[in-house]
Motif scaffolding. Structure first.
Motif, PDB file in Angstrom:
ATOM      1  N   GLY A  56      14.298  68.887 -27.808  1.00  0.00           N
ATOM      2  CA  GLY A  56      13.187  69.685 -27.299  1.00  0.00           C
ATOM      3  C   GLY A  56      11.856  68.971 -27.242  1.00  0.00           C
ATOM      4  O   GLY A  56      10.817  69.613 -27.066  1.00  0.00           O
ATOM      5  N   ASN A  82       2.453  74.509 -32.981  1.00  0.00           N
ATOM      6  CA  ASN A  82       3.678  73.738 -33.180  1.00  0.00           C
ATOM      7  C   ASN A  82       3.538  72.990 -34.497  1.00  0.00           C
ATOM      8  O   ASN A  82       2.567  72.258 -34.700  1.00  0.00           O
ATOM      9  CB  ASN A  82       3.898  72.758 -32.019  1.00  0.00           C
ATOM     10  CG  ASN A  82       5.155  71.936 -32.184  1.00  0.00           C
ATOM     11  OD1 ASN A  82       5.150  70.923 -32.871  1.00  0.00           O
ATOM     12  ND2 ASN A  82       6.222  72.358 -31.528  1.00  0.00           N
ATOM     13  N   VAL A 166      16.005  72.704 -23.115  1.00  0.00           N
ATOM     14  CA  VAL A 166      15.612  73.114 -24.469  1.00  0.00           C
ATOM     15  C   VAL A 166      14.095  73.251 -24.547  1.00  0.00           C
ATOM     16  O   VAL A 166      13.573  74.257 -25.060  1.00  0.00           O
ATOM     17  CB  VAL A 166      16.113  72.105 -25.520  1.00  0.00           C
ATOM     18  CG1 VAL A 166      15.592  72.475 -26.909  1.00  0.00           C
ATOM     19  CG2 VAL A 166      17.627  72.045 -25.527  1.00  0.00           C
ATOM     20  N   TYR A 167      13.387  72.260 -24.038  1.00  0.00           N
ATOM     21  CA  TYR A 167      11.927  72.313 -24.077  1.00  0.00           C
ATOM     22  C   TYR A 167      11.390  73.474 -23.252  1.00  0.00           C
ATOM     23  O   TYR A 167      10.523  74.230 -23.709  1.00  0.00           O
ATOM     24  CB  TYR A 167      11.331  70.994 -23.569  1.00  0.00           C
ATOM     25  CG  TYR A 167       9.830  71.051 -23.416  1.00  0.00           C
ATOM     26  CD1 TYR A 167       9.006  71.052 -24.536  1.00  0.00           C
ATOM     27  CD2 TYR A 167       9.239  71.144 -22.158  1.00  0.00           C
ATOM     28  CE1 TYR A 167       7.621  71.125 -24.401  1.00  0.00           C
ATOM     29  CE2 TYR A 167       7.864  71.220 -22.015  1.00  0.00           C
ATOM     30  CZ  TYR A 167       7.065  71.212 -23.140  1.00  0.00           C
ATOM     31  OH  TYR A 167       5.702  71.305 -23.008  1.00  0.00           O
ATOM     32  N   SER A 169      12.842  76.245 -22.310  1.00  0.00           N
ATOM     33  CA  SER A 169      13.186  77.510 -22.954  1.00  0.00           C
ATOM     34  C   SER A 169      12.289  77.770 -24.162  1.00  0.00           C
ATOM     35  O   SER A 169      11.791  78.888 -24.364  1.00  0.00           O
ATOM     36  CB  SER A 169      14.654  77.487 -23.383  1.00  0.00           C
ATOM     37  OG  SER A 169      14.995  78.658 -24.105  1.00  0.00           O
ATOM     38  N   ASN A 170      12.061  76.732 -24.953  1.00  0.00           N
ATOM     39  CA  ASN A 170      11.190  76.883 -26.124  1.00  0.00           C
ATOM     40  C   ASN A 170       9.788  77.319 -25.722  1.00  0.00           C
ATOM     41  O   ASN A 170       9.159  78.151 -26.399  1.00  0.00           O
ATOM     42  CB  ASN A 170      11.114  75.574 -26.906  1.00  0.00           C
ATOM     43  CG  ASN A 170      12.371  75.266 -27.685  1.00  0.00           C
ATOM     44  OD1 ASN A 170      13.230  76.132 -27.866  1.00  0.00           O
ATOM     45  ND2 ASN A 170      12.508  74.037 -28.152  1.00  0.00           N
ATOM     46  N   GLN A 171       9.280  76.754 -24.631  1.00  0.00           N
ATOM     47  CA  GLN A 171       7.921  77.093 -24.208  1.00  0.00           C
ATOM     48  C   GLN A 171       7.836  78.526 -23.684  1.00  0.00           C
ATOM     49  O   GLN A 171       6.872  79.250 -23.965  1.00  0.00           O
ATOM     50  CB  GLN A 171       7.421  76.111 -23.155  1.00  0.00           C
ATOM     51  CG  GLN A 171       7.300  74.684 -23.658  1.00  0.00           C
ATOM     52  CD  GLN A 171       6.608  74.609 -25.014  1.00  0.00           C
ATOM     53  OE1 GLN A 171       5.460  75.036 -25.160  1.00  0.00           O
ATOM     54  NE2 GLN A 171       7.303  74.094 -26.010  1.00  0.00           N
ATOM     55  N   HIS A 173       9.676  80.999 -24.612  1.00  0.00           N
ATOM     56  CA  HIS A 173       9.704  81.860 -25.812  1.00  0.00           C
ATOM     57  C   HIS A 173       8.361  81.823 -26.538  1.00  0.00           C
ATOM     58  O   HIS A 173       7.910  82.847 -27.078  1.00  0.00           O
ATOM     59  CB  HIS A 173      10.836  81.430 -26.745  1.00  0.00           C
ATOM     60  CG  HIS A 173      12.195  81.856 -26.285  1.00  0.00           C
ATOM     61  ND1 HIS A 173      13.150  80.975 -25.842  1.00  0.00           N
ATOM     62  CD2 HIS A 173      12.755  83.092 -26.184  1.00  0.00           C
ATOM     63  CE1 HIS A 173      14.242  81.632 -25.502  1.00  0.00           C
ATOM     64  NE2 HIS A 173      14.036  82.915 -25.696  1.00  0.00           N
ATOM     65  N   ALA A 174       7.724  80.650 -26.551  1.00  0.00           N
ATOM     66  CA  ALA A 174       6.419  80.546 -27.218  1.00  0.00           C
ATOM     67  C   ALA A 174       5.379  81.397 -26.501  1.00  0.00           C
ATOM     68  O   ALA A 174       4.534  82.042 -27.136  1.00  0.00           O
ATOM     69  CB  ALA A 174       5.971  79.083 -27.269  1.00  0.00           C
ATOM     70  N   GLU A 197      16.303  87.112 -21.706  1.00  0.00           N
ATOM     71  CA  GLU A 197      16.920  85.910 -22.267  1.00  0.00           C
ATOM     72  C   GLU A 197      17.756  85.198 -21.209  1.00  0.00           C
ATOM     73  O   GLU A 197      17.750  83.962 -21.118  1.00  0.00           O
ATOM     74  CB  GLU A 197      17.783  86.271 -23.480  1.00  0.00           C
ATOM     75  CG  GLU A 197      16.999  86.618 -24.720  1.00  0.00           C
ATOM     76  CD  GLU A 197      16.200  85.429 -25.240  1.00  0.00           C
ATOM     77  OE1 GLU A 197      16.749  84.307 -25.294  1.00  0.00           O
ATOM     78  OE2 GLU A 197      15.017  85.610 -25.574  1.00  0.00           O
ATOM     79  N   SER A 204      15.381  77.695 -16.919  1.00  0.00           N
ATOM     80  CA  SER A 204      15.224  76.444 -17.674  1.00  0.00           C
ATOM     81  C   SER A 204      16.299  75.443 -17.279  1.00  0.00           C
ATOM     82  O   SER A 204      16.016  74.251 -17.074  1.00  0.00           O
ATOM     83  CB  SER A 204      15.294  76.719 -19.175  1.00  0.00           C
ATOM     84  OG  SER A 204      14.248  77.561 -19.602  1.00  0.00           O
TER      85      SER A 204
END
Length: 220
Positions: A56, A82, A166-167, A169-171, A173-174, A197, A204
């Motif tokens: 990520g 982060n 991964v990155y 998706s993480n963003q 969610h953030a 979701e 992503s």
């Protein structure tokens, strides 16, 4: 008079050389750290700035300089949260942040293979969200801001294509959770709040499968 002038010239040259020697070097910080507790950026983002997709860590190479500098500032002031990046950004001086942003913006984009393209319903859903959005939910397509194919536009809308799923998706969610809130006019907070979701996974994966390209300059 000549001696005095010569003395001033020597003093000026000495001060200039000391000032130059003290100018932070982005490559040095990226590869070795800053010598004051900040670890080398390459430990997470790779020697070529291409990132580590599975973990990520995003690609930094070739991103706009002003965007990179803003992210460092936002990590330091807490508008982008982060646990890894906040102490790093806080440990950098203004000049070091400038040097790093300039260094990574000028790195060539690594020609790594994109992620495998999604298939079936996920591929169709990801492409639709990226290019057309979902207007029944008042959700614009990602390319409305990030440009055709997610190439990125200007300093505020970074490239999406070529970043890892991964990155991305993480963003998203953030943005949903409020741990990232440094977007212009809260655009991304509004967009992310309308994504399920399945939407996040699909869009992503679709962007991760697009090969990285330099961002587009905005039209005057």
């Amino acid at each position: 008079m000549n001696r005095a002038r010569a003395a001033w010239m020597v003093l000026f040259a000495l001060c200039a050389s000391q000032a130059w020697a003290g100018t932070p070097n982005g490559a040095t910080i990226a590869q070795q750290g800053n010598g004051h507790g900040v670890a080398p950026c390459m430990a997470c983002h790779g020697g070529d700035g291409g990132g580590q997709g599975a973990a990520g860590f995003p690609r930094l190479a070739g991103l706009p300089q002003a965007y990179l500098r803003k992210q460092l500032d936002d990590f330091a002031n807490g508008t982008r949260v982060n646990a890894t990046m906040q102490p790093v950004a806080s440990g950098l001086s203004d000049a070091e942040r400038d040097a790093l942003a300039e260094y990574y913006s000028k790195l060539p984009i690594p020609m790594s293979a994109p992620s495998p393209a999604p298939a079936g319903d996920a591929a169709q859903a990801g492409q639709k969200l990226a290019t057309r959005g979902n207007w029944t939910a008042s959700l614009p397509g990602c390319e409305q801001c990030h440009g055709p194919g997610g190439i990125g536009v200007g300093d505020h809308f970074p490239p999406l294509r070529g970043q890892s799923a991964v990155y991305l998706s993480n963003q998203l969610h953030a943005w949903q959770q409020g741990s990232r809130r440094n977007d212009p006019l809260q655009l991304m907070q509004s967009v992310a709040a309308k994504l399920s979701e399945a939407d996040i996974a699909a869009v992503s994966a679709w962007y991760a499968a697009q090969p990285a390209m330099p961002p587009k300059e905005p039209q005057p």
